[in-house]
Write an enzyme that holds these catalytic residues in place. Sequence first.
Site, PDB file in Angstrom:
ATOM      1  N   SER A  26       0.851  -1.240   0.029  1.00 23.37           N
ATOM      2  CA  SER A  26      -0.108   0.092   0.090  1.00 23.37           C
ATOM      3  C   SER A  26       0.706   1.206  -0.005  1.00 23.37           C
ATOM      4  O   SER A  26       0.452   2.361   0.000  1.00 23.37           O
ATOM      5  CB  SER A  26      -0.777   0.216   1.010  1.00 23.37           C
ATOM      6  N   THR A 158     -39.668  27.261 -10.193  1.00 21.96           N
ATOM      7  CA  THR A 158     -39.885  26.061  -9.698  1.00 21.96           C
ATOM      8  C   THR A 158     -40.047  25.254 -10.893  1.00 21.96           C
ATOM      9  O   THR A 158     -40.389  25.827 -11.816  1.00 21.96           O
ATOM     10  CB  THR A 158     -41.014  25.813  -8.811  1.00 21.96           C
ATOM     11  N   HIS A 159     -39.540  24.104 -10.809  1.00 20.26           N
ATOM     12  CA  HIS A 159     -39.622  23.040 -12.250  1.00 20.26           C
ATOM     13  C   HIS A 159     -38.813  23.977 -13.336  1.00 20.26           C
ATOM     14  O   HIS A 159     -38.857  23.664 -14.496  1.00 20.26           O
ATOM     15  CB  HIS A 159     -40.971  23.044 -12.750  1.00 20.26           C
ATOM     16  N   SER A 280     -12.878  27.500 -27.411  1.00 18.67           N
ATOM     17  CA  SER A 280     -12.962  26.231 -28.293  1.00 18.67           C
ATOM     18  C   SER A 280     -11.919  26.406 -29.370  1.00 18.67           C
ATOM     19  O   SER A 280     -11.612  27.291 -29.858  1.00 18.67           O
ATOM     20  CB  SER A 280     -14.348  26.030 -28.936  1.00 18.67           C
ATOM     21  N   LYS A 286     -16.658  30.739 -28.501  1.00 17.68           N
ATOM     22  CA  LYS A 286     -17.095  29.915 -27.275  1.00 17.68           C
ATOM     23  C   LYS A 286     -16.416  30.509 -26.116  1.00 17.68           C
ATOM     24  O   LYS A 286     -15.076  30.842 -26.265  1.00 17.68           O
ATOM     25  CB  LYS A 286     -16.715  28.680 -27.598  1.00 17.68           C
ATOM     26  N   ASN A 288     -16.597  28.466 -22.699  1.00 21.35           N
ATOM     27  CA  ASN A 288     -16.925  27.409 -21.870  1.00 21.35           C
ATOM     28  C   ASN A 288     -16.781  27.324 -20.407  1.00 21.35           C
ATOM     29  O   ASN A 288     -15.636  27.597 -20.044  1.00 21.35           O
ATOM     30  CB  ASN A 288     -16.548  25.995 -22.664  1.00 21.35           C
ATOM     31  N   GLU A 293     -18.364  22.930 -14.926  1.00 17.76           N
ATOM     32  CA  GLU A 293     -18.596  21.604 -15.500  1.00 17.76           C
ATOM     33  C   GLU A 293     -17.774  20.657 -14.416  1.00 17.76           C
ATOM     34  O   GLU A 293     -18.331  19.414 -14.082  1.00 17.76           O
ATOM     35  CB  GLU A 293     -18.240  21.367 -17.002  1.00 17.76           C
ATOM     36  N   GLN A 325      -7.457  -2.019   4.196  1.00 20.06           N
ATOM     37  CA  GLN A 325      -6.509  -1.278   3.455  1.00 20.06           C
ATOM     38  C   GLN A 325      -6.874  -0.530   2.454  1.00 20.06           C
ATOM     39  O   GLN A 325      -6.320   0.395   1.891  1.00 20.06           O
ATOM     40  CB  GLN A 325      -5.075  -2.128   2.979  1.00 20.06           C
TER      41      GLN A 325
HETATM   42  N1  ARG Z   1      -1.193  -1.158   5.446  1.00 21.25           N
HETATM   43  C1  ARG Z   1      -2.103  -1.815   6.440  1.00 21.25           C
HETATM   44  C2  ARG Z   1      -3.560  -1.140   6.091  1.00 21.25           C
HETATM   45  O1  ARG Z   1      -3.592  -0.196   5.450  1.00 21.25           O
HETATM   46  C3  ARG Z   1      -1.786  -1.769   7.848  1.00 21.25           C
HETATM   47  C4  ARG Z   1      -2.244  -2.519   8.705  1.00 21.25           C
HETATM   48  C5  ARG Z   1      -1.844  -3.967   8.375  1.00 21.25           C
HETATM   49  N2  ARG Z   1      -2.262  -4.935   9.291  1.00 21.25           N
HETATM   50  C6  ARG Z   1      -1.779  -6.270   9.135  1.00 21.25           C
HETATM   51  N3  ARG Z   1      -2.161  -6.959  10.127  1.00 21.25           N
HETATM   52  N4  ARG Z   1      -1.485  -6.700   8.110  1.00 21.25           N
HETATM   53  O2  ARG Z   1      -4.388  -1.718   6.544  1.00 21.25           O
END
Ligand code: ARG
Length: 468
Positions: A26, A158-159, A280, A286, A288, A293, A325
């Site tokens: 992660s 309204t509407h 544009s 234009k 825009n 948006e 995670q």
């Molecule tokens: N990277 C993990 C998370 O974001 C941290 C916790 C991980 N815990 C574990 N028991 N593997 O959730």
Amino acid sequence: MTDANALWGGRFAAGPAAIMERINASIDFDRRLYAQDITASQAHARMLAARKIITQADATAIEQGLDTILREIEAGEFEYSRALEDIHMNIEARLRELIGEPAGRLHTGRSRNDQVATDLRLWVRDAIDSLDTGLRHLQAALIDRAEQYAALVMPGFTHLQTAQPVTLGHHLLAYVEMFGRDRGRFADCRRRLNECPLGAAALAGTSFPIDRRQTAHELGFERPTANSLDSVSDRDFAIEFLSAASLTAIHISRFAEEIVIWCSQNFAFIQLSDAFTTGSSIMPQKRNPDAAELARAKAGRIIGAMTALLVVMKGLPLAYGKDMQEDKEPVFDAADNLALAIAATAGMVADLQANEAALRAAASAGFPTATDLADWLVRRLDMPFRDAHHVTGALVRLAEQENIGLAQLSLAQMQSVEPNISNDVYDVLSVDASVASRSSFGGTAPERVAAAAKLARQRFLADDGVAP
Ligand code: ARG
């Protein structure tokens, strides 16, 4: 296969398959938690020393090492490793390189499960504080323009059909109320999330004599969380944050949609400068409203983020599961994009110029004072409202046939429908008279709007921060 992971040692003979490393890591996104992770680890180390679970010398080495890591990360000198999975292990591994053996004592009485729950709460708390500032600026911009345009008449719909005239200031103040409620929801979410999971450890608490109150207090939490299982498995706070963000994004999208409509040549109520529009490549005329948006579109991904996390959490058994995670990317993405949408909207509010003539012309078209006429019949001729509605309908039909407004009907024409109508009926048929008459609390009369803007300033912008 790579080497066995250094941090969980002997039980794993071979390292993870490459695909395992990719799905498991992660670090590419949770590196954003580095500051919170370091702060929480420093508080934990101080507490461990205060409770004599580690020595003061080790705690000092840990704290200083973490300061060094913070500097390295902020200078862009830190080397992240996917093999080390996440921000927690990346920092701990670097700490070991820097200070050696004492680094291994930091993880006493805690787990990554309570660590990540703590880090993310701290991150969301900061995000709420900066979103609150952004929303406050947006409200300030709206209130400024509402004061400027307190008496500028425009059609109220309204509407999306012309209903009754209102003022542009009144319309803008409607959004000040919405953003005020949004701030209230974020504040409410912040209050509830402000409990510290640190020390819940993996799921069951710890046998070390830790002081959870100390770490909670040092990290600015109200108190430690009460149940260790709940502490590591709760992501309500993130979902609440995302739902408050979703509702805010909905309000942004409604306003952005109005900006898009108002900028269209067919309305031409307002103009945005080059600062918030694009041209544009093929159509030179234009201008825009891209910023509006895109602000309108952000609701899509923010609601998507909320839905994603709701579905991740659905049916998860206690306590921690790696599924969780997946909480971070939606939270980060929603927070970033909401902040951007709020800032762009505030920019457009400050930038827009109202086209007074077009607003007035539109406010006068479509018999917007028909209700005022019916009310006059009730007040002056003592007609039941249902009859007055009927008489007004006949007068609207007559004006429509003549292709003129109600105020342009002659008295004779009026009396052909209702003989008792007198000359003073014309007093209520102008759009200015109409808005001026709507002076009830919360109404659109220019004096009311000016007073409401002043009150909104106190309610939402005062430094002593009257709770929204
Ligand atoms: N990277 C993990 C998370 O974001 C941290 C916790 C991980 N815990 C574990 N028991 N593997 O959730």
